[in-house]
Design an enzyme around this catalytic site. Structure first.
Site, PDB file in Angstrom:
ATOM      1  N   ASP A 190     -31.767  49.752  41.475  1.00 18.48           N
ATOM      2  CA  ASP A 190     -30.510  49.579  40.747  1.00 18.48           C
ATOM      3  C   ASP A 190     -30.348  48.156  40.210  1.00 18.48           C
ATOM      4  O   ASP A 190     -29.983  47.954  39.068  1.00 18.48           O
ATOM      5  CB  ASP A 190     -29.301  49.974  41.620  1.00 18.48           C
ATOM      6  CG  ASP A 190     -29.290  49.295  42.990  1.00 18.48           C
ATOM      7  OD1 ASP A 190     -30.205  48.504  43.310  1.00 18.48           O
ATOM      8  OD2 ASP A 190     -28.346  49.567  43.769  1.00 18.48           O
ATOM      9  N   ASP A 218     -31.562  41.147  42.638  1.00 14.19           N
ATOM     10  CA  ASP A 218     -30.633  40.025  42.830  1.00 14.19           C
ATOM     11  C   ASP A 218     -31.439  38.823  43.346  1.00 14.19           C
ATOM     12  O   ASP A 218     -31.987  38.055  42.565  1.00 14.19           O
ATOM     13  CB  ASP A 218     -29.551  40.493  43.806  1.00 14.19           C
ATOM     14  CG  ASP A 218     -28.455  39.477  44.049  1.00 14.19           C
ATOM     15  OD1 ASP A 218     -28.263  38.591  43.202  1.00 14.19           O
ATOM     16  OD2 ASP A 218     -27.778  39.574  45.095  1.00 14.19           O
TER      17      ASP A 218
HETATM   18  P1  IMP Z   1     -31.998  41.620  46.528  1.00 11.77           P
HETATM   19  O1  IMP Z   1     -32.934  41.928  47.658  1.00 11.77           O
HETATM   20  O2  IMP Z   1     -31.146  40.419  46.802  1.00 11.77           O
HETATM   21  O3  IMP Z   1     -32.694  41.522  45.191  1.00 11.77           O
HETATM   22  O4  IMP Z   1     -30.939  42.758  46.491  1.00 11.77           O
HETATM   23  C1  IMP Z   1     -31.189  43.989  46.059  1.00 11.77           C
HETATM   24  C2  IMP Z   1     -30.128  44.932  46.553  1.00 11.77           C
HETATM   25  O5  IMP Z   1     -28.884  44.286  46.816  1.00 11.77           O
HETATM   26  C3  IMP Z   1     -29.832  45.949  45.499  1.00 11.77           C
HETATM   27  O6  IMP Z   1     -30.696  47.043  45.607  1.00 11.77           O
HETATM   28  C4  IMP Z   1     -28.410  46.313  45.794  1.00 11.77           C
HETATM   29  O7  IMP Z   1     -28.377  47.341  46.758  1.00 11.77           O
HETATM   30  C5  IMP Z   1     -27.819  45.081  46.381  1.00 11.77           C
HETATM   31  N1  IMP Z   1     -27.029  44.316  45.385  1.00 11.77           N
HETATM   32  C6  IMP Z   1     -27.318  43.116  44.851  1.00 11.77           C
HETATM   33  N2  IMP Z   1     -26.391  42.721  43.966  1.00 11.77           N
HETATM   34  C7  IMP Z   1     -25.474  43.721  43.942  1.00 11.77           C
HETATM   35  C8  IMP Z   1     -24.250  43.921  43.193  1.00 11.77           C
HETATM   36  O8  IMP Z   1     -23.808  43.112  42.370  1.00 11.77           O
HETATM   37  N3  IMP Z   1     -23.592  45.088  43.447  1.00 11.77           N
HETATM   38  C9  IMP Z   1     -24.032  46.025  44.334  1.00 11.77           C
HETATM   39  N4  IMP Z   1     -25.162  45.874  45.033  1.00 11.77           N
HETATM   40  C10 IMP Z   1     -25.871  44.730  44.840  1.00 11.77           C
HETATM   41 MG    MG Z   2     -30.323  48.877  46.366  1.00 19.29          MG
END
Ligand code: IMP
Ligand code: MG
Length: 175
Positions: free
Chosen positions: A100, A103
Site C-alpha cells: 500500500d 514509508d
Molecule cells: P515502512 O516499513 O515504514 O515503509 O512502513 C510500511 C507500512 O507502514 C505500510 O505498509 C503501512 O501499513 C504503514 N504505513 C506507513 N505510512 C502509513 C500511512 O500514512 N497510513 C497508513 N499506514 C501507513
Molecule cells: Mg502495510
C-alpha cells in the site's frame, strides 16, 4: 459513525483508477510472456491488489503475505514480523510485491531480503503510495502510484487503528 470531518481527500477514486490502469500495463510490458506472481502484502494492499491484477493482461498468480510493522499508531515501530507466509514456492517466479505505501522502507527492505533467498527469477515492487521524505533505508520501488508528502493517510486499504480501509479514495487523516 465515521468521523469524516477528520479526513481530507488527497487522491480521488478516479485518479486511482486511471493510475492503476497505467501501472498494470507497465507491469505486463516489463514481464512479456511471463506468468507474474503477484505477492500482496496484507492487509493494506488488498484493494490495490484487486484493482491492479485486473489491469494486468495475461497470466497472473496471486499469493498473500501477512506482515505487521505498525501497531495501531501513526508512526512506525521499526520492527517487521511475518504473520502469514506464502503457501507456495516462488523459485524461478517473476514476482511483483504489492504494497500500500512505502514509508521508512523497513518493511520492503526486509521482504526483499526474505524473498531473494527463495530463488525467484526477479522481484519488483509496486506500491500505491510512496512517502520518500520518511525513508530510512533505500529500497527500489519499481512501480509507484503516487508520491505523497509526509502526512498520515488512510483509505483505499490503508488504515488507522483498522478503520477507514473501506474508503474508495485516499485521504489525509487530520487529528
Ligand atoms: P515502512 O516499513 O515504514 O515503509 O512502513 C510500511 C507500512 O507502514 C505500510 O505498509 C503501512 O501499513 C504503514 N504505513 C506507513 N505510512 C502509513 C500511512 O500514512 N497510513 C497508513 N499506514 C501507513
Ligand atoms: Mg502495510
Amino acid at each position: 459513525m465515521t468521523m469524516s470531518h477528520n479526513l481530507r481527500e488527497l487522491i480521488s477514486a478516479e485518479r486511482i483508477a486511471a493510475r492503476v490502469a497505467e501501472l498494470g500495463a507497465q507491469i505486463r510490458a516489463d514481464h512479456p510472456d511471463q506468468t507474474i506472481t503477484v505477492v500482496a502484502v496484507l492487509k493494506g494492499s488488498f484493494l490495490f491488489l484487486a484493482d491492479l491484477v485486473r489491469a494486468i493482461p495475461g497470466d497472473v498468480r496471486i499469493e498473500f503475505l501477512g506482515v505487521a510493522s505498525y501497531h495501531g499508531g501513526t508512526s512506525s515501530s521499526g520492527a517487521v514480523q511475518i504473520t502469514q507466509d506464502l503457501r507456495g514456492s516462488i523459485e524461478g517466479h517473476s514476482v511483483v510485491l504489492v504494497e500500500d505505501i512505502v514509508d521508512t522502507g523497513l518493511t520492503m527492505d526486509y521482504l526483499l531480503r526474505t524473498l531473494a533467498v527463495r530463488g525467484p527469477r526477479s522481484v519488483r515492487i509496486a506500491s500505491l503510495l510512496d512517502k520518500p521524505s520518511n525513508r530510512e533505508i533505500d529500497v527500489p520501488v519499481d512501480y509507484v502510484g503516487f508520491t505523497i508528502p509526509d502526512e498520515f493517510v488512510v483509505g483505499y486499504g490503508l488504515d488507522l487503528g483498522e478503520l477507514y480501509r473501506n474508503l474508495p479514495y485516499v485521504a489525509v487523516y487530520v487529528p
